[in-house]
Motif scaffolding. Structure first.
Motif, mmCIF file in Angstrom:
data_model
loop_
_atom_site.group_PDB
_atom_site.id
_atom_site.type_symbol
_atom_site.label_atom_id
_atom_site.label_comp_id
_atom_site.label_asym_id
_atom_site.label_seq_id
_atom_site.Cartn_x
_atom_site.Cartn_y
_atom_site.Cartn_z
ATOM 1 N N GLY A 2 4.395 -6.785 3.256
ATOM 2 C CA GLY A 2 3.652 -7.917 3.861
ATOM 3 C C GLY A 2 2.477 -8.086 3.340
ATOM 4 O O GLY A 2 2.015 -9.315 2.845
ATOM 5 N N ILE A 3 1.373 -7.070 3.005
ATOM 6 C CA ILE A 3 -0.022 -7.102 2.672
ATOM 7 C C ILE A 3 0.294 -7.808 1.048
ATOM 8 O O ILE A 3 -0.412 -8.719 0.896
ATOM 9 C CB ILE A 3 -0.818 -6.204 2.655
ATOM 10 C CG1 ILE A 3 -0.910 -5.474 3.976
ATOM 11 C CG2 ILE A 3 -2.014 -6.142 2.097
ATOM 12 C CD1 ILE A 3 -2.042 -6.175 4.864
ATOM 13 N N PHE A 4 1.124 -7.132 0.445
ATOM 14 C CA PHE A 4 1.457 -7.797 -0.850
ATOM 15 C C PHE A 4 1.664 -9.112 -0.769
ATOM 16 O O PHE A 4 1.174 -9.941 -1.611
ATOM 17 C CB PHE A 4 2.455 -6.919 -1.518
ATOM 18 C CG PHE A 4 2.828 -7.267 -2.921
ATOM 19 C CD1 PHE A 4 3.989 -7.537 -3.383
ATOM 20 C CD2 PHE A 4 1.805 -7.099 -3.994
ATOM 21 C CE1 PHE A 4 4.535 -7.978 -4.543
ATOM 22 C CE2 PHE A 4 2.201 -7.761 -5.140
ATOM 23 C CZ PHE A 4 3.299 -8.369 -5.583
ATOM 24 N N GLY A 5 2.374 -9.516 0.052
ATOM 25 C CA GLY A 5 2.757 -11.072 0.106
ATOM 26 C C GLY A 5 1.800 -11.713 0.195
ATOM 27 O O GLY A 5 1.634 -12.997 -0.345
ATOM 28 N N LEU A 6 0.763 -11.407 1.284
ATOM 29 C CA LEU A 6 -0.354 -12.167 1.633
ATOM 30 C C LEU A 6 -1.312 -12.080 0.155
ATOM 31 O O LEU A 6 -2.210 -13.347 0.178
ATOM 32 C CB LEU A 6 -1.054 -11.286 2.726
ATOM 33 C CG LEU A 6 -0.527 -11.691 4.290
ATOM 34 C CD1 LEU A 6 -1.257 -10.678 5.140
ATOM 35 C CD2 LEU A 6 -0.351 -13.037 4.574
ATOM 36 N N ILE A 58 10.258 -14.154 1.169
ATOM 37 C CA ILE A 58 9.126 -13.799 0.246
ATOM 38 C C ILE A 58 9.571 -13.719 -1.176
ATOM 39 O O ILE A 58 8.723 -13.963 -2.131
ATOM 40 C CB ILE A 58 8.762 -12.362 0.799
ATOM 41 C CG1 ILE A 58 8.922 -12.179 2.114
ATOM 42 C CG2 ILE A 58 7.523 -11.968 0.139
ATOM 43 C CD1 ILE A 58 8.388 -10.701 2.562
ATOM 44 N N ALA A 59 10.709 -13.361 -1.263
ATOM 45 C CA ALA A 59 11.220 -13.097 -2.850
ATOM 46 C C ALA A 59 10.771 -14.263 -4.082
ATOM 47 O O ALA A 59 10.338 -14.099 -4.683
ATOM 48 C CB ALA A 59 12.608 -12.974 -3.031
ATOM 49 N N LEU A 109 4.804 -13.686 7.079
ATOM 50 C CA LEU A 109 4.472 -12.211 6.800
ATOM 51 C C LEU A 109 3.961 -11.687 8.132
ATOM 52 O O LEU A 109 3.939 -10.524 8.200
ATOM 53 C CB LEU A 109 3.463 -12.419 5.694
ATOM 54 C CG LEU A 109 4.076 -12.665 4.292
ATOM 55 C CD1 LEU A 109 3.176 -12.678 3.328
ATOM 56 C CD2 LEU A 109 5.305 -11.787 4.105
ATOM 57 N N GLY A 110 3.571 -12.581 8.986
ATOM 58 C CA GLY A 110 2.846 -11.805 10.186
ATOM 59 C C GLY A 110 3.716 -10.864 10.973
ATOM 60 O O GLY A 110 3.152 -9.669 10.994
ATOM 61 N N LEU A 145 3.627 0.109 -3.577
ATOM 62 C CA LEU A 145 3.170 -1.107 -3.120
ATOM 63 C C LEU A 145 1.635 -1.446 -3.194
ATOM 64 O O LEU A 145 1.111 -2.584 -3.309
ATOM 65 C CB LEU A 145 3.885 -1.352 -1.733
ATOM 66 C CG LEU A 145 5.249 -1.460 -1.745
ATOM 67 C CD1 LEU A 145 5.823 -1.492 -0.389
ATOM 68 C CD2 LEU A 145 5.759 -2.846 -2.420
ATOM 69 N N ILE A 146 1.083 -0.148 -2.848
ATOM 70 C CA ILE A 146 -0.554 -0.251 -2.695
ATOM 71 C C ILE A 146 -1.155 -0.770 -4.013
ATOM 72 O O ILE A 146 -1.861 -1.566 -4.108
ATOM 73 C CB ILE A 146 -1.057 0.837 -2.057
ATOM 74 C CG1 ILE A 146 -0.563 0.928 -0.505
ATOM 75 C CG2 ILE A 146 -2.534 0.706 -2.155
ATOM 76 C CD1 ILE A 146 -0.992 2.599 0.230
#
Lengths: 159, 315, 519
Positions: free
Chosen positions: C149-153, C275-276, C444-445, C478-479
């Protein structure tokens, strides 16, 4: 459509300031509405509120330091157009549960079509409007309500 | 002669008055609302019932989805509908009991839903993966006593059947475990299979589906679960824990009893249909057939049972 | 496995099955194209029809619908700036500007070809490696969803390179909006202000129509009295087909990367295509030699988005077929259909029911080809739609979106939400505050929240939340991606500076503004 000749009254608005202040208001609203949440339900909201408030403050600050100014409506004509358009939509939504899907949609399509035409109330335009309204709206209604059995609002007036 | 004529006239008049009552309900299509999204278990059952209902009742049955709030939006809509029998909804226990108890305003109250019948029970069981160190429930309790909060159990939703089962069991066994809710049964199973939670509160059909990968420690039923007869019931282990998700149908409050009776008969016919029962058993459900009055009593029983639990754990 | 695949293929190519597939694809395109109707709804409405057919035929039809819908959603995205389903949001970024330039047909063909390619790649992966991939998908636990989710943001920083502060502000507003309704993990009801109907939260599609479709109508059609939706008339021709296809084939890296992103994101259960497509668009922009073209109308952007969201479909079926866990809402409906036909997901599907299962998988494959054909030839018709004068088209569009918004949850409130968001979207566009990040936050929330709360609970039991959330292989990856994503724009700007000192600031800022303004 020359717009320049209509601009005298258009002000330049401070976009950053408006966005910042509205966001701060939103943050305050959310903050006060969520004080009684359980720990699990509230943790996410709290974190986001922190971010939202911080960003809103920065934007408001930018509004004072180096604002981005925008002209909201290019002309009075545009403003009037948009307001009338919104009214037509508003009326449609209000009448939807009252008159039912079909009657409200007929009325809406007809009015909107006429409104958008350049010379509005010629016989030709009215006739085209009626014809299209009947064709388009009825066709979709049939496909969705009778063929796909998707439920649509029934009118309170006609129960 | 005159008496005969009067008598015949009276007879015909009576017949005329009775005819509307007989030919009364149902005449128009009936809307069968599912308070969840398509593809879920309630949807599947409704789709199975749809052709059978149409055959029995003689009118079209329209399946309509109204998801949101774990079902509460659907039930909030149900109570506002006209009580003429042309709008019914699926109902789920414990949802309709727990939601009004746990939320300030769920949009409806348990008493407002008039039950028609209950036709499916999905017992809830507690399972661990095959390679887990816990062979029986007592192993789990031992471990939990020595390591409070360390045992992580998954389940679907908060203030749901799984959550309440977790709370009741923890209290009865005198242990503290952590409950991690997931959004829906499928996700809780995924979390479990991926090793993110150590134990899982799950519905019987999911446990049957994944039977080869898991070990079920106990079921919340009165009798052992037919698909897994070796698994002990919580009762047999000394815990009076009856947990299951029950599905049925309900109508708006004030719906006339005659109408309810017609619907009840239609649903019970389906519930007693041998093919339907066989299909349910194969998928891991327990077919039941509770009529309107029995359902109402059952629901009231559950309210009494769970109200104190919710009160105690809802800080 | 190959012999099963071949038998499956023969099954699909049988005349009656092929016809059913064709109808399915066609209906899927229609459902995907009508804003407000989603693939999920299309599948749910048509599942009863499939009862009358054999399981093979029924599943083939469902395959067609699913694949068709993954292309169909590009049509309104390109023509009227309205994603047909949330998966096509990124398609509007370049699709609509293309239509504005009179190149609607280019966009439509690019979408069709890219959709097919994405589908194809993902299907091959599905057929070849489903079980091991499913195991990997299970490893996605709460921390992974949080970081995903964070990545999406972090994409927001690219989407709004003009002013990332405002972009993230919009994103956080979106996340607050996602909190409206019942908190799945806390059980509380949040921010409903006394409206019990809001317990279900804000429906994504309704917000999409509100933020994307209505403002365009309000500003262009109503406000400026534009007679047609696009500035230039579209003149469809066969030459366009050839041009687009060759152009895309010359870019294998773009296509493959987009398809890969779609497949991978697709099989993280629940993440779905929403998201994709955005991640794929973002990456396409990042690695392209001319990133300033993105946002002004280039088929590369459309292709990146569509390839990914079509690859998502087979990807989401991987955990479904092997484990019975649907990776997306349409997959959940397909699960229902499988169960109703008596087929249970798991090893059984690939052994006892192998012939039906492989027919289904092959149907997905063939449907991908059908999409290219129907889409390319359909583009002649579809692209002309925006040639219709807006005074006939706009009322029809509004009418349809009202219908669609209502039909999703049978809730009049949704129609009002659409209207209110439409006005908010219009106002924010005027204030140069673009609504796309709000939608991103809305999508994403829930992921971020679910990941966060579950991780906190599990972390407490495991000894430390931070350790729990960071020291894991997939989370680590991911991070890193998040950090890269956030820092890349700075890195890229620094790298370009020494080479063309003086000229660079002007062209860099022009590029960013270009991307901003054309929205």
């Amino acid at each position: 459509m020359s717009q320049d000749s209509e601009t005298p009254s258009a002000r330049r608005l401070n976009a950053d300031l408006i966005v910042g202040i509205v966001s701060l208001g939103l943050a305050a609203l959310v903050y006060f509405s969520t004080r009684e949440l359980s720990k699990l339900g509230g943790v996410f909201v709290d974190y986001i509120l922190v971010g939202l408030t911080a960003l809103a403050l920065i934007t408001t600050a930018k509004g004072f330091i180096k604002p981005e100014r925008v002209r909201f409506f290019e002309s009075v004509i545009e403003r009037n157009n948009v307001l009338v358009g919104i009214c037509i939509l508003l009326l449609y939504l209000i009448f939807l549960p009252l008159a039912g899907f079909l009657p409200a949609s007929y009325a809406f399509y007809f009015c909107f079509n006429l409104y958008l035409a350049d010379e509005r109330f010629t016989t030709r335009n009215i006739l085209i409007s009626v014809f299209l309204t009947a064709a388009v709206v009825t066709a979709f209604y049939f496909i969705f309500h009778h063929f796909l059995e998707v439920p649509l609002p029934e009118g309170k007036w006609f129960e | 002669m005159k008496r005969f004529m009067t008598f015949s006239l009276m007879f015909f008049l009576a017949l005329l008055l009775a005819v509307p009552a007989i030919a009364g309900y149902p005449e128009k299509p009936i809307t069968y609302q599912i308070p969840f999204g398509p593809g879920g278990q309630s949807d599947l059952e409704a789709r199975r019932q749809q052709p059978l209902l149409e055959a029995t009742l003689g009118v079209k049955v329209l399946v309509q989805y109204k998801p949101g709030g774990g079902g509460s939006i659907g039930w909030a809509t149900l109570i506002k509908q006209k009580p003429n029998g042309y709008f019914i909804s699926g109902i789920n226990i414990p949802h309709i009991v727990l939601q009004p108890l746990a939320r300030g305003n769920a949009g409806y109250t348990t008493e407002q839903l008039k039950p028609i019948a209950l036709f499916q029970a999905t017992p809830i069981g507690l399972a661990v993966l095959k390679d887990s160190p816990f062979q029986t429930i007592n192993d789990l309790i031992e471990y939990a006593k020595k390591n409070p909060d360390a045992v992580v159990c998954g389940g679907s939703g908060t203030w749901s059947g799984h959550h309440i089962a977790h709370l009741q069991f923890s209290k009865m066994a005198g242990i503290k475990m952590t409950y991690i809710p997931s959004k829906g049964a499928a996700k809780s199973v995924a979390a479990f299979l991926g090793g993110h939670v150590k134990a899982l509160w799950a519905n019987s059909n999911d446990l049957v589906l994944h039977a080869d990968k898991i070990r079920v420690l106990g079921f919340g039923t009165k009798e052992p679960f037919p698909n897994m007869p070796d698994v002990p019931t919580f009762k047999s282990l000394g815990f009076e824990l009856y947990a299951s998700i029950d599905r049925g149908a309900g109508a708006p409050p004030e719906t006339p009893d005659e109408v309810i009776q017609v619907l009840e008969k239609a649903f019970l016919d389906i519930a007693n249909n041998p093919d339907v029962k066989a299909q349910m058993k194969k998928d891991g459900f327990v077919p039941i057939a509770l009529g309107a009055a029995e359902s109402k009593a059952y629901i009231a029983e559950k309210v009494t049972e769970w109200a104190p639990v919710v009160k105690e754990f809802k800080k | 496995m190959f012999d099963f695949a071949l038998t499956g293929l023969f099954q699909v190519l049988m005349p009656n099955h092929f016809l059913v597939l064709f109808i399915g694809v066609f209906m899927g395109i229609v459902f995907g194209a009508l804003p407000g109707l989603t693939a999920t709804m299309g599948l749910a409405l048509l599942v009863p029809f499939t009862f009358t057919m054999s399981p093979t035929a029924g599943l083939i039809m469902l395959a067609g619908i699913y694949v068709g819908a993954m292309y169909g959603d590009a049509i309104p995205a390109i023509l009227i700036n309205t994603p047909g389903t949330p998966a096509a949001i990124a398609t509007t970024f370049d699709g609509f500007p293309l239509a504005q330039k009179g190149m609607a047909q280019h966009g439509l063909v690019a979408a069709a070809v890219a959709s097919s390619f994405g589908s194809l790649v993902a299907n091959i992966v599905l057929a070849a490696a489903a079980p091991p991939l499913a195991e990997i998908s299970l490893k996605f636990g709460p921390p992974e969803y949080f970081w995903l989710g964070i990545f999406g943001l972090t994409i927001i920083s690219t989407l709004s390179s003009g002013s990332p502060i405002k972009g993230f502000l919009a994103g956080s507003i979106g996340m607050i909006l996602s909190a409206v309704g019942m908190a799945e993990l806390g059980g509380d009801i949040r921010l409903t202000f006394g409206f019990p109907e809001l317990q279900g939260g804000i429906e994504l599609i309704v917000a999409l129509i509100g933020f994307f479709c209505l403002p365009e109508i309000l500003s262009s059609v109503i406000g400026q009295r534009r007679t047609a939706y696009a500035e230039k008339i579209v003149k469809p021709s066969l030459g366009v087909l050839r041009e687009v296809i060759t152009s895309l084939f010359k870019r294998p890296v773009l296509m493959l990367r987009s398809a890969a992103i779609g497949t991978v994101v697709g099989f993280a259960p629940g993440a779905g295509g929403n998201i994709a497509s955005m991640v794929s668009y973002n990456e396409a922009c990042r690695w392209d030699k001319h990133p300033e073209e993105f946002g002004k109308g280039t088929i590369k952007g459309v292709a990146a988005s569509e390839a990914a969201n079509s690859a998502m479909a087979p990807g989401s079926l991987i955990p479904l077929l092997t484990l019975g866990i649907p990776g997306s809402p349409p997959a959940a409906v397909i699960l229902g259909a499988l169960m109703l036909h008596g087929m249970r997901p798991g090893a059984e599907l690939f052994t006892d029911y192998a012939d039906i299962t492989y027919s289904f998988i092959m149907a997905l494959l063939v449907a991908a080809f059908l999409v290219t054909i129907i889409g390319s030839f359909g583009s002649f018709v579809f692209s002309r739609i925006i040639n219709i004068p807006s005074r006939y088209l706009a009322p029809a569009i509004v009418f349809m979106t009202v219908l669609g918004s209502y039909a999703i949850r049978n809730n009049m409130l949704d129609v009002w939400i659409m209207f209110i968001f439409g006005i908010i979207g219009y106002v924010s566009n005027k204030l140069k505050f673009h609504p796309a990040p709000i939608v991103l936050g809305l999508i994403l929330g829930p992921f971020v929240e679910e990941g966060l709360v579950q991780s906190m609970l599990a972390g407490k039991a495991a000894g430390g939340t931070f350790t729990y959330m960071v020291y894991r292989p997939i989370s680590g990856v991911l991070i890193l991606l998040c950090l890269m994503s956030l820092l890349w724009p700075i890195f890229a700007a620094l790298r370009a500076k020494p080479k063309k000192a003086g000229v660079v600031n002007k062209s860099a800022s022009e590029g960013k503004e270009g991307r901003d303004e054309s929205r």
